[in-house]
Design a protein around this motif. Structure first.
Motif, PDB file in Angstrom:
ATOM      1  N   LEU A  49       0.952  -0.918  -0.258  1.00 31.21           N
ATOM      2  CA  LEU A  49      -0.029  -0.037   0.076  1.00 31.21           C
ATOM      3  C   LEU A  49       0.777   1.273  -0.130  1.00 31.21           C
ATOM      4  O   LEU A  49       0.614   2.305  -0.850  1.00 31.21           O
ATOM      5  CB  LEU A  49      -1.182   0.308   1.227  1.00 31.21           C
ATOM      6  N   LEU A  50       1.846   1.042   0.820  1.00 32.19           N
ATOM      7  CA  LEU A  50       2.503   2.555   0.530  1.00 32.19           C
ATOM      8  C   LEU A  50       3.889   2.603   0.045  1.00 32.19           C
ATOM      9  O   LEU A  50       3.496   3.546  -0.998  1.00 32.19           O
ATOM     10  CB  LEU A  50       3.793   2.394   1.942  1.00 32.19           C
ATOM     11  N   ALA A  51       3.903   1.752  -0.796  1.00 32.82           N
ATOM     12  CA  ALA A  51       4.989   1.796  -2.440  1.00 32.82           C
ATOM     13  C   ALA A  51       3.819   2.306  -3.475  1.00 32.82           C
ATOM     14  O   ALA A  51       3.921   2.743  -4.015  1.00 32.82           O
ATOM     15  CB  ALA A  51       5.632   0.417  -2.662  1.00 32.82           C
ATOM     16  N   THR A  52       2.839   1.801  -3.406  1.00 33.80           N
ATOM     17  CA  THR A  52       1.379   2.106  -4.617  1.00 33.80           C
ATOM     18  C   THR A  52       1.074   3.531  -3.994  1.00 33.80           C
ATOM     19  O   THR A  52       0.883   4.415  -5.134  1.00 33.80           O
ATOM     20  CB  THR A  52       0.179   1.176  -4.054  1.00 33.80           C
ATOM     21  N   LEU A  53       1.012   4.110  -3.057  1.00 30.97           N
ATOM     22  CA  LEU A  53       0.358   5.373  -3.027  1.00 30.97           C
ATOM     23  C   LEU A  53       2.130   6.253  -2.986  1.00 30.97           C
ATOM     24  O   LEU A  53       1.442   7.724  -3.419  1.00 30.97           O
ATOM     25  CB  LEU A  53       0.819   5.644  -1.123  1.00 30.97           C
ATOM     26  N   LEU A  54       3.553   6.206  -3.070  1.00 33.50           N
ATOM     27  CA  LEU A  54       4.638   6.636  -3.223  1.00 33.50           C
ATOM     28  C   LEU A  54       4.691   6.827  -5.260  1.00 33.50           C
ATOM     29  O   LEU A  54       4.500   8.101  -5.411  1.00 33.50           O
ATOM     30  CB  LEU A  54       5.970   6.191  -2.576  1.00 33.50           C
ATOM     31  N   VAL A  55       4.459   5.668  -5.004  1.00 35.11           N
ATOM     32  CA  VAL A  55       3.941   6.483  -7.282  1.00 35.11           C
ATOM     33  C   VAL A  55       2.436   6.956  -7.283  1.00 35.11           C
ATOM     34  O   VAL A  55       3.072   7.579  -8.535  1.00 35.11           O
ATOM     35  CB  VAL A  55       4.172   4.469  -7.668  1.00 35.11           C
ATOM     36  N   PRO A 111      10.947  10.910 -10.110  1.00 31.23           N
ATOM     37  CA  PRO A 111      11.392  10.143  -9.806  1.00 31.23           C
ATOM     38  C   PRO A 111      11.704   9.906  -8.523  1.00 31.23           C
ATOM     39  O   PRO A 111      12.338   7.913  -7.818  1.00 31.23           O
ATOM     40  CB  PRO A 111      12.582  10.057 -11.315  1.00 31.23           C
ATOM     41  N   ALA A 112      12.400  10.720  -8.010  1.00 35.37           N
ATOM     42  CA  ALA A 112      12.692  10.873  -6.687  1.00 35.37           C
ATOM     43  C   ALA A 112      11.879   9.937  -5.058  1.00 35.37           C
ATOM     44  O   ALA A 112      12.017   9.371  -4.342  1.00 35.37           O
ATOM     45  CB  ALA A 112      13.641  12.523  -6.112  1.00 35.37           C
ATOM     46  N   VAL A 113      10.335  10.613  -5.560  1.00 39.14           N
ATOM     47  CA  VAL A 113       9.829   9.912  -4.695  1.00 39.14           C
ATOM     48  C   VAL A 113       9.323   8.636  -4.894  1.00 39.14           C
ATOM     49  O   VAL A 113       9.013   7.865  -3.734  1.00 39.14           O
ATOM     50  CB  VAL A 113       8.495  10.928  -5.205  1.00 39.14           C
ATOM     51  N   ALA A 114       9.239   8.393  -6.208  1.00 36.02           N
ATOM     52  CA  ALA A 114       9.534   7.121  -6.692  1.00 36.02           C
ATOM     53  C   ALA A 114      10.081   6.456  -5.971  1.00 36.02           C
ATOM     54  O   ALA A 114      10.399   4.667  -5.994  1.00 36.02           O
ATOM     55  CB  ALA A 114       9.280   7.108  -8.631  1.00 36.02           C
ATOM     56  N   ALA A 115      11.481   6.780  -5.740  1.00 37.89           N
ATOM     57  CA  ALA A 115      12.829   6.113  -5.415  1.00 37.89           C
ATOM     58  C   ALA A 115      12.634   6.153  -3.982  1.00 37.89           C
ATOM     59  O   ALA A 115      13.072   4.277  -3.881  1.00 37.89           O
ATOM     60  CB  ALA A 115      14.501   6.484  -5.766  1.00 37.89           C
ATOM     61  N   LEU A 116      11.570   6.304  -3.188  1.00 42.03           N
ATOM     62  CA  LEU A 116      10.636   6.016  -2.361  1.00 42.03           C
ATOM     63  C   LEU A 116      11.106   4.439  -1.915  1.00 42.03           C
ATOM     64  O   LEU A 116      10.402   4.136  -0.448  1.00 42.03           O
ATOM     65  CB  LEU A 116      10.392   7.252  -1.156  1.00 42.03           C
ATOM     66  N   THR A 117      10.122   3.855  -3.338  1.00 39.50           N
ATOM     67  CA  THR A 117       9.651   2.820  -3.080  1.00 39.50           C
ATOM     68  C   THR A 117      10.730   1.392  -2.182  1.00 39.50           C
ATOM     69  O   THR A 117      11.113   0.603  -1.485  1.00 39.50           O
ATOM     70  CB  THR A 117       8.793   2.428  -4.115  1.00 39.50           C
ATOM     71  N   GLY A 118      12.157   2.051  -2.904  1.00 39.85           N
ATOM     72  CA  GLY A 118      13.088   0.944  -2.264  1.00 39.85           C
ATOM     73  C   GLY A 118      13.611   0.140  -3.462  1.00 39.85           C
ATOM     74  O   GLY A 118      14.436  -0.629  -3.725  1.00 39.85           O
ATOM     75  N   ARG A 158       1.425   4.653 -16.335  1.00 39.40           N
ATOM     76  CA  ARG A 158       0.117   4.904 -15.202  1.00 39.40           C
ATOM     77  C   ARG A 158       0.600   3.542 -14.059  1.00 39.40           C
ATOM     78  O   ARG A 158       0.250   2.771 -13.923  1.00 39.40           O
ATOM     79  CB  ARG A 158      -0.636   5.237 -15.188  1.00 39.40           C
ATOM     80  N   ALA A 159      -0.472   2.440 -15.165  1.00 37.02           N
ATOM     81  CA  ALA A 159      -1.231   0.982 -14.530  1.00 37.02           C
ATOM     82  C   ALA A 159       0.000   0.331 -14.240  1.00 37.02           C
ATOM     83  O   ALA A 159       0.092  -0.858 -13.822  1.00 37.02           O
ATOM     84  CB  ALA A 159      -1.236   0.828 -15.877  1.00 37.02           C
ATOM     85  N   TYR A 160       1.142   0.140 -16.282  1.00 37.43           N
ATOM     86  CA  TYR A 160       1.686  -0.457 -15.153  1.00 37.43           C
ATOM     87  C   TYR A 160       3.180  -0.580 -15.079  1.00 37.43           C
ATOM     88  O   TYR A 160       4.066  -0.906 -14.070  1.00 37.43           O
ATOM     89  CB  TYR A 160       3.456  -0.743 -16.559  1.00 37.43           C
ATOM     90  N   ALA A 161       3.392   0.520 -13.782  1.00 32.40           N
ATOM     91  CA  ALA A 161       4.026   1.282 -12.897  1.00 32.40           C
ATOM     92  C   ALA A 161       3.612   0.961 -11.162  1.00 32.40           C
ATOM     93  O   ALA A 161       4.380   0.576 -10.162  1.00 32.40           O
ATOM     94  CB  ALA A 161       3.581   3.321 -12.178  1.00 32.40           C
ATOM     95  N   GLY A 162       2.271   0.849 -11.083  1.00 34.34           N
ATOM     96  CA  GLY A 162       1.370  -0.180 -10.152  1.00 34.34           C
ATOM     97  C   GLY A 162       2.216  -1.350 -10.266  1.00 34.34           C
ATOM     98  O   GLY A 162       2.427  -1.739  -9.124  1.00 34.34           O
ATOM     99  N   ALA A 163       2.058  -2.439 -11.526  1.00 32.39           N
ATOM    100  CA  ALA A 163       2.362  -3.236 -10.704  1.00 32.39           C
ATOM    101  C   ALA A 163       3.811  -3.374 -10.504  1.00 32.39           C
ATOM    102  O   ALA A 163       4.359  -4.496  -9.412  1.00 32.39           O
ATOM    103  CB  ALA A 163       2.031  -4.096 -12.501  1.00 32.39           C
TER     104      ALA A 163
END
Length: 295
Positions: A49-55, A111-118, A158-163
């Motif tokens: 859930l956290l990773a999805t919200l960050l993306v 992209p910096a925010v997306a990188a917070l997903t690890g 967008r859809a692919y990024a969620g996966a």
């Protein structure tokens, strides 16, 4: 004391205008990042859930940055448009320089925010989205047919990024349905623009299309999407709820076609928020698919 009262609007108004120029209403499109995690049934896990919200946040930043740069590039044409001339940049409420600086900053931050997903894949996908939107602003939006695919591609990313964010596999069924749905929305938007504005609209490629051509492409997408979704629901998942979900899906596609034919598809996000039948059909689809996933 009166000076303080007068000074507040001068500082608040530009910030509000910049926020409107960032088009927060368009963030609803980024809900697509929830599609794959929801279909995989992993949104109940805190990490997913956290990773999805960050993306999701990353795509909101990237989309707003792209809108600012695109509106700054189209400012002169937008000032000739009956509706777009009221946008903050075209109306002079936000300077072109401010829009460009803020837009670039948001595109770097995304992209910096997306990188917070690890995961390195998430910022890479967001960076790919940024590259595509910049290419669209500079060149692709002037290329007929290619402009339709480019905008639809933004939705697919967008859809692919969620996966990617939750590390779940992307099936061919998923990609085909999402791609066709995205293309139908984009073509419907262009068709509605052409019906209401004619070739005098601000889009450079509008003159290259005819309502008949766009309607043909839209109908082709609708038919292929319906067939693909039915095959997925009936064959990929032998479940009653998936089978029943075909009904609201079909109603949703047919409703969109009807609205576009009436010239109301120019703002798909507003249709999703204001058209009651669309809301009901979408809610029914979500409920039935959710029941199929979680029961």
């Amino acid at each position: 004391m009166s000076q303080g009262v007068v000074s507040r609007p001068r500082t608040a108004a530009p910030a509000l205008a910049l926020l409107r120029a960032a088009r927060p209403r368009q963030w609803v499109k980024n809900v697509l990042v929830l599609a794959a995690p929801t279909a995989a049934g992993v949104l109940g896990e805190p990490g997913s859930l956290l990773a999805t919200l960050l993306v999701f946040v990353a795509f909101c930043l990237a989309a707003s940055g792209a809108y600012l740069l695109n509106d700054a590039a189209d400012v002169e044409a937008d000032r000739l448009h009956p509706r777009k001339r009221h946008r903050p940049i075209a109306a002079g409420e936000v300077s072109v320089r401010t829009a460009r600086v803020t837009g670039v900053a948001l595109l770097i931050l995304a992209p910096a925010v997306a990188a917070l997903t690890g995961s390195w894949q998430s910022p890479a996908v967001v960076a790919g989205y940024v590259a595509l939107t910049l290419s669209y602003t500079v060149w692709l939006k002037h290329q007929e047919v290619v402009d339709l695919i480019a905008v639809a591609g933004c939705h697919v990313i967008r859809a692919y990024a969620g996966a990617v964010a939750v590390d779940v596999p992307v099936t061919g069924w998923f990609l085909v349905v999402i791609s066709l749905a995205a293309l139908q929305l984009v073509v419907g938007k262009r068709e509605a623009e052409l019906r209401t504005q004619g070739v005098t609209g601000t889009r450079a490629t509008l003159a290259a299309y005819s309502p008949a051509y766009l309607a043909q492409v839209r109908i082709m997408c609708s038919g292929a999407m319906i067939v693909t979704y039915c095959l997925w629901a009936l064959n990929a998942h032998a479940d009653l709820f998936y089978g029943l979900s075909i009904i609201p899906f079909l109603l949703l596609v047919l409703r969109h076609n009807l609205l576009v034919d009436r010239g109301r598809g120019e703002e798909p996000e507003e249709l999703a928020a204001r058209d009651r039948p669309t809301l009901l059909f979408a809610a029914g689809l979500i409920v039935l698919v959710a029941l199929g996933i979680y029961t």
